[in-house]
Design a protein around this motif. Structure first.
Motif, PDB file in Angstrom:
ATOM      1  N   ILE A  51      -7.405   6.398   8.116  1.00  0.00           N
ATOM      2  CA  ILE A  51      -8.400   5.790   7.105  1.00  0.00           C
ATOM      3  C   ILE A  51      -9.569   6.657   7.172  1.00  0.00           C
ATOM      4  N   GLN A  52     -10.267   7.039   8.225  1.00  0.00           N
ATOM      5  CA  GLN A  52     -11.464   7.869   8.217  1.00  0.00           C
ATOM      6  C   GLN A  52     -11.084   9.191   7.731  1.00  0.00           C
ATOM      7  N   GLU A  53      -9.879   9.787   8.039  1.00  0.00           N
ATOM      8  CA  GLU A  53      -9.354  11.023   7.553  1.00  0.00           C
ATOM      9  C   GLU A  53      -9.116  10.935   5.993  1.00  0.00           C
ATOM     10  N   ILE A  54      -8.555  10.033   5.138  1.00  0.00           N
ATOM     11  CA  ILE A  54      -8.641   9.713   3.922  1.00  0.00           C
ATOM     12  C   ILE A  54      -9.949   9.812   3.302  1.00  0.00           C
ATOM     13  N   MET A  55     -10.646   8.789   4.039  1.00  0.00           N
ATOM     14  CA  MET A  55     -11.877   8.523   3.475  1.00  0.00           C
ATOM     15  C   MET A  55     -12.908   9.937   3.402  1.00  0.00           C
ATOM     16  N   GLN A  56     -12.874  10.559   4.417  1.00  0.00           N
ATOM     17  CA  GLN A  56     -13.560  11.937   4.333  1.00  0.00           C
ATOM     18  C   GLN A  56     -12.727  13.228   3.793  1.00  0.00           C
ATOM     19  N   ASP A  57     -11.917  12.794   3.008  1.00  0.00           N
ATOM     20  CA  ASP A  57     -10.840  13.965   2.526  1.00  0.00           C
ATOM     21  C   ASP A  57     -10.395  15.169   3.258  1.00  0.00           C
ATOM     22  N   LYS A  58      -9.975  14.538   4.568  1.00  0.00           N
ATOM     23  CA  LYS A  58      -9.516  15.433   5.554  1.00  0.00           C
ATOM     24  C   LYS A  58      -8.077  15.663   5.158  1.00  0.00           C
ATOM     25  N   ILE A  59      -7.343  14.673   4.759  1.00  0.00           N
ATOM     26  CA  ILE A  59      -5.872  14.730   4.565  1.00  0.00           C
ATOM     27  C   ILE A  59      -5.499  14.177   3.017  1.00  0.00           C
ATOM     28  N   TYR A  60      -4.191  14.676   2.593  1.00  0.00           N
ATOM     29  CA  TYR A  60      -3.806  14.110   1.430  1.00  0.00           C
ATOM     30  C   TYR A  60      -2.195  14.467   1.224  1.00  0.00           C
ATOM     31  N   LEU A  61      -1.686  14.143   0.165  1.00  0.00           N
ATOM     32  CA  LEU A  61      -0.290  14.378  -0.151  1.00  0.00           C
ATOM     33  C   LEU A  61      -0.244  15.545  -1.039  1.00  0.00           C
TER      34      LEU A  61
END
Length: 89
Positions: A51-61
């Motif tokens: 969740i933190q990776e998503i919120m910090q724009d670290k990962i995406y599809l």
């Protein structure tokens, strides 16, 4: 359930509930197979890390539904691709 998942912001950030679910599942698999977290975890469970990776724009599809990250890596700097579903070496 984590508070972030109750908000529409994270759903809209990744493009919908299906994409959010897919992104979480793929990243959880990668972490369980030994991939390194892209954020400070400090004992947090893997779901909180994702969740933190998503919120910090670290990962995406990407457009093909493949898990990607936004941090430069040695492979990416050399012109290669990075598969986040595989453990880091």
């Amino acid at each position: 359930m984590l508070e972030e998942l109750k908000e529409e912001y994270i759903v809209n950030k990744v493009g919908g509930r299906f994409k959010l679910s897919t992104l979480i599942q793929k990243r959880m698999i990668a972490l369980n197979q030994g991939a390194r977290p892209l954020v400070e975890s400090r004992g947090a469970d893997k779901m909180a890390v994702v969740i933190q990776e998503i919120m910090q724009d670290k990962i995406y599809l990407d457009m093909s539904g493949n898990l990607q990250n936004t941090e430069p890596t040695e492979e990416a700097e050399e012109g290669g691709t990075v598969d986040l579903t595989q453990p880091s070496e």
